[in-house]
Design a protein around this motif. Structure first.
Motif, short mmCIF file in Angstrom:
data_model
loop_
_atom_site.label_atom_id
_atom_site.label_comp_id
_atom_site.label_asym_id
_atom_site.label_seq_id
_atom_site.Cartn_x
_atom_site.Cartn_y
_atom_site.Cartn_z
N HIS A 162 0.82 -1.24 0.00
CA HIS A 162 0.00 0.00 0.00
C HIS A 162 0.84 1.27 0.00
N GLU A 163 0.47 2.20 0.92
CA GLU A 163 1.19 3.48 0.87
C GLU A 163 2.45 3.47 1.72
N ARG A 164 2.83 2.31 2.18
CA ARG A 164 3.97 2.27 3.09
C ARG A 164 5.26 2.71 2.43
N LYS A 165 5.26 2.52 1.07
CA LYS A 165 6.53 2.77 0.39
C LYS A 165 7.09 4.17 0.65
N HIS A 166 6.14 5.18 0.86
CA HIS A 166 6.61 6.54 1.16
C HIS A 166 7.06 6.67 2.59
N LEU A 167 6.37 5.87 3.46
CA LEU A 167 6.66 5.99 4.88
C LEU A 167 7.91 5.19 5.26
N VAL A 168 7.94 3.96 4.73
CA VAL A 168 9.05 3.08 5.13
C VAL A 168 10.25 3.37 4.22
N ALA A 169 11.32 3.83 4.83
CA ALA A 169 12.51 4.18 4.04
C ALA A 169 13.34 2.93 3.75
N TYR A 170 13.37 2.04 4.73
CA TYR A 170 14.14 0.81 4.53
C TYR A 170 13.70 -0.22 5.54
N PRO B 224 13.52 -7.32 18.14
CA PRO B 224 14.27 -8.59 18.09
C PRO B 224 13.44 -9.71 17.41
N ILE B 225 14.17 -10.60 16.65
CA ILE B 225 13.50 -11.77 16.05
C ILE B 225 13.85 -12.95 16.95
N LYS B 226 12.74 -13.61 17.44
CA LYS B 226 13.00 -14.65 18.43
C LYS B 226 12.54 -16.00 17.92
N GLU B 227 13.28 -16.97 18.35
CA GLU B 227 12.86 -18.37 18.11
C GLU B 227 12.83 -18.98 19.50
N GLY B 228 11.62 -19.17 19.99
CA GLY B 228 11.53 -19.58 21.40
C GLY B 228 12.01 -18.46 22.27
N ILE B 229 12.98 -18.81 23.15
CA ILE B 229 13.45 -17.74 24.04
C ILE B 229 14.73 -17.11 23.52
N TYR B 230 15.24 -17.61 22.32
CA TYR B 230 16.52 -17.11 21.82
C TYR B 230 16.31 -16.06 20.75
N GLN B 231 17.14 -15.07 20.87
CA GLN B 231 17.10 -14.03 19.82
C GLN B 231 17.96 -14.50 18.67
N ILE B 232 17.33 -14.56 17.45
CA ILE B 232 18.10 -15.06 16.30
C ILE B 232 18.45 -13.91 15.35
N GLY B 233 17.92 -12.77 15.64
CA GLY B 233 18.25 -11.62 14.77
C GLY B 233 17.48 -10.38 15.19
N THR B 234 17.68 -9.32 14.37
CA THR B 234 16.96 -8.06 14.67
C THR B 234 16.40 -7.49 13.38
N VAL B 235 15.13 -7.04 13.45
CA VAL B 235 14.54 -6.37 12.27
C VAL B 235 14.63 -4.86 12.51
N HIS B 236 15.12 -4.13 11.53
CA HIS B 236 15.15 -2.65 11.60
C HIS B 236 14.22 -2.10 10.55
N VAL B 237 13.20 -1.37 11.01
CA VAL B 237 12.30 -0.68 10.05
C VAL B 237 12.60 0.82 10.18
N GLY B 238 13.04 1.41 9.05
CA GLY B 238 13.34 2.87 9.07
C GLY B 238 12.17 3.67 8.53
N LEU B 239 11.55 4.46 9.42
CA LEU B 239 10.45 5.32 8.95
C LEU B 239 11.04 6.66 8.53
N SER B 240 10.71 7.09 7.28
CA SER B 240 11.31 8.30 6.72
C SER B 240 10.91 9.53 7.55
N LYS B 241 11.95 10.16 8.13
CA LYS B 241 11.66 11.34 8.98
C LYS B 241 11.10 12.49 8.12
N ALA B 242 11.62 12.58 6.90
CA ALA B 242 11.13 13.66 6.01
C ALA B 242 9.65 13.49 5.74
N HIS B 243 9.20 12.21 5.52
CA HIS B 243 7.79 11.96 5.24
C HIS B 243 6.92 12.32 6.46
#
Ligand code: ADP
Length: 665
Positions: free
Chosen positions: A84-92, A145-164
């Protein structure tokens, strides 16, 4: 200071600025509150969206991280970013592995190094939000954090465009400011109109009342000047204004109200419309009322002023407190012989002390102040103390806020002199009628003197010696008869004298005495006897001796005529005229009673009319009683008749008695 400045503002500006300040304060407060609520709400909402995207990526991408399937993981990332319209909001969006290595990202360019490890999260936190710079931009980096059970297996970073986000906030802010500005402009306009609506009529009314207080009644455009000519009361000052006058206490509605006055073109009931309209209507009524009454006042003032200036009689104003003249018309100068400068400031008593005193005494009684004082034939003094007769009318007024008396006098000196001449003529006629009697009267002493002197001549010629006593007796008799003749002549002379103009104190017994001494002997020839009953204690009256003689002479001669007439008709009565003087607490009277023919009622009604007589031509002029009545009224007296036909008549003259002196008998 501000207060003083505010007080100086016009009503319109006060109203306008007050509303403006209140609106600005309210708008400012709303703007601040709304900005805070809206902007922080929007930011929170976007953050929640970013967090939801991150959680979605974490859920969907967890198995691909475990399987190390970066292709599918990248698909998940692009799916989420392009939705949808996320493309303008989500920078990366990018995913970091357990060791911090970037497993996948949505950058089309190489992954920016500055983002690496910039917003780390640990297992214990749900998410971390931080503003991070990348490639010349800034973004709100939401790390989950991305979790599998109680273990963290990674991290998701969502960058919201400050300019938008900033542009969204900017739009919101602009919309908000626009709305507030619109509210302020509308309020500004409304308050301006309201202030104008209230202040404009007030300003017009102020200007009109300024004009009115400066005496300018024609400038007011509240009332059409041509219309006012339609008003009957404006035209004719004798007519009342049916709308204003009838509101005065004690005046009732008149049946005669003209038809067109039922709906007056000027007067309106001030009950229609709002308060401002009511004020204008009521003000218009007031202006009309002032204009109407001012015109009436001007007209009446100019009428009375011209009457005062050009009136045929002297009119002057006397100040009650100082008892001096404060104004006088030109006729006063003419008649009294003083200049206006001399008159103003002159004591009223200079015209006549007695009359001035009477006048001030009259008006010192509060009950009499609303009445007019009238004094007929009083003596006023001209310049040089020359007396003249005037009729005085005086009224109490307020002159320049001080109590005053306005006095109008009419010069009646000519009239009084003519009256005196008429009386004199009538007196001369009476004397003429009496001449035969007087001649007869004088004959008696003359005969006695002649006899005495003949006797003395004979004694002298014949040389007869007579005793001294007889000689003295003859001489004394001659002297007595000379005195008697001289008395008769003196009485006649006193009758013949013209009356003085000034009043004097008179004892009524005196004129009675002279009339009796003149007529009694003569009447005896016709067998008419004059009898007197005079009260020796009689009080004085204010009159003129000479004129009273005339009144009594008329009454006594009329009485004699009535007796003679009765005898001529065959009655053969012994004529009797009774003259009686008496007094009581209020007055002094003299009555002349005869046993003559009497007067029938229809004649009695007319006897005081001039030229009324029942006597034969040449014997009566019909003026005697008319003149007598005039003289008696002049001294404030009354002349009344009691009569019975065939029995006789009694004329009674009654005068008010003087308070102080008693007649010295
Ligand atoms: P004159 O004597 O010239 O007629 P007066 O005015 O004195 O005029 O009187 C008017 C009339 O009043 C007389 O003509 C007479 O008719 C009547 N009159 C006056 N006095 C008497 C009186 N004492 N007795 C009867 N009639 C009288």
């Amino acid at each position: 200071m501000i207060r003083a400045k505010f007080a100086q503002l016009s009503l319109k500006n006060k109203f306008f600025f007050s509303i403006l300040i209140v609106i600005l304060l309210i708008s400012g407060t709303i703007a601040l509150l709304a900005r805070w609520i809206l902007i922080s709400g929007l930011t929170q909402e976007l953050e929640m969206r970013g967090t939801a995207i991150a959680h979605s990526v974490a859920t969907r991408g967890a198995e691909f991280i475990l399987e190390n399937d970066t292709d599918h993981l990248l698909n998940v990332l692009f799916d989420e970013k392009q939705l949808h319209e996320r493309k303008h909001l989500v920078a990366y969006i990018y995913v970091e592995g357990k060791n911090g290595a970037v497993l996948s990202h949505t950058f089309t360019t190489p992954f920016p190094k500055r983002l690496k490890g910039v917003n780390p999260v640990t297992e214990r936190v749900e998410k971390s939000v931080r503003i991070v710079p990348f490639g010349g931009h800034e973004a709100y980096d939401i790390a989950v954090p991305i979790k599998e059970g109680i273990y963290q297996i990674g991290t998701v970073h969502v960058g919201l465009s400050k300019a938008h986000i900033d542009s969204l906030v900017g739009k919101l802010r602009a919309m908000f400011l626009g709305f507030i500005s619109a509210v302020i402009i509308i309020t500004f306009w409304v308050s301006h109109r309201m202030a104008k609506y209230i202040a404009d009529p007030v300003m017009t009314l102020t200007q009109i009342s300024d004009d009115l207080s400066r005496g300018n009644f024609s400038s007011s455009d509240l009332i059409n000047t041509e219309e006012q000519l339609e008003c009957p009361a404006f035209h004719d000052t004798d007519l009342p204004c049916w709308h204003f006058d009838e509101q005065r206490e004690g005046e009732s509605k008149s049946e005669m109200r003209p038809h067109r006055c039922k709906k007056c073109a000027f007067y309106n009931q001030a009950s229609d419309g709002d308060e401002v309209q009511q004020l204008t209507t009521s003000f218009r009524n007031m202006v009309w009322s002032i204009r109407l009454y001012r015109r009436r006042l001007q007209e009446s003032e100019s009428t009375y002023r011209s009457l005062f200036r050009s009136g045929p009689d002297p009119i002057f104003v006397v100040d009650v407190l100082s008892k001096k003249l404060v104004d006088a018309n030109p006729r006063t100068e003419e008649l009294y012989g003083y200049t206006r400068e001399e008159l103003v400031g002159m004591p009223y008593a200079a015209f006549g002390e007695e009359q001035a005193k009477e006048c001030f005494e009259f008006f010192s009684n509060d009950e009499l102040c609303s009445e007019a004082m009238k004094a007929p034939r009083v003596v006023h003094l001209r310049k040089g103390n020359i007396p003249m007769y005037v009729n005085v009318t005086a009224c109490f007024i307020s002159y320049r806020t001080r109590p005053a008396i306005i006095v109008a006098t009419t010069d009646v000196t000519d009239l009084v002199e003519k009256d005196a001449q008429l009386i004199q003529a009538s007196k001369m006629k009476s004397l003429g009628e009496m001449s035969t009697g007087v001649a007869h009267e004088l004959n008696q002493p003359l005969n006695a003197i002649r006899m005495g002197s003949d006797f003395l001549t004979m004694v002298h010629e014949q040389g007869i010696d007579i005793p001294q006593e007889q000689y003295a007796q003859v001489v004394t008799e001659i002297s007595t008869q000379v005195d008697r003749a001289s008395d008769i002549i003196n009485t006649l002379r006193s009758f013949g004298r013209k009356a003085d103009l000034l009043l004097e104190d008179v004892n009524l017994n005196e004129p009675v005495g002279s009339v009796v001494s003149l007529l009694s002997r003569q009447f005896l020839i016709e067998d008419v006897h004059i009898v007197t009953e005079l009260d020796p204690e009689l009080p004085y009256i204010t009159a003129q001796h000479n004129k009273l003689q005339q009144v009594l002479l008329n009454l006594v001669i009329n009485a004699r005529d009535a007796i003679v007439e009765r005898n001529e008709e065959g009655a053969e009565v012994r004529g009797r005229i009774l003259i009686r003087t008496e007094y009581d607490d209020e007055g002094v009277s003299v009555s002349v009673e005869d046993n003559g023919t009497g007067i029938p009622d229809h004649v009695a009604e007319k006897v005081f009319e001039p030229f009324f007589t029942t006597k034969a031509t040449g014997q009566g002029m019909g003026l005697g009683l008319a003149i007598s009545y005039g003289i008696v009224r002049e001294y404030g007296g009354e002349l009344s008749i009691q009569s019975a036909v065939g029995d006789g008549t009694c004329f009674t003259v009654r005068f008010p008695r003087q308070e102080v002196a008693l007649a010295a008998n």
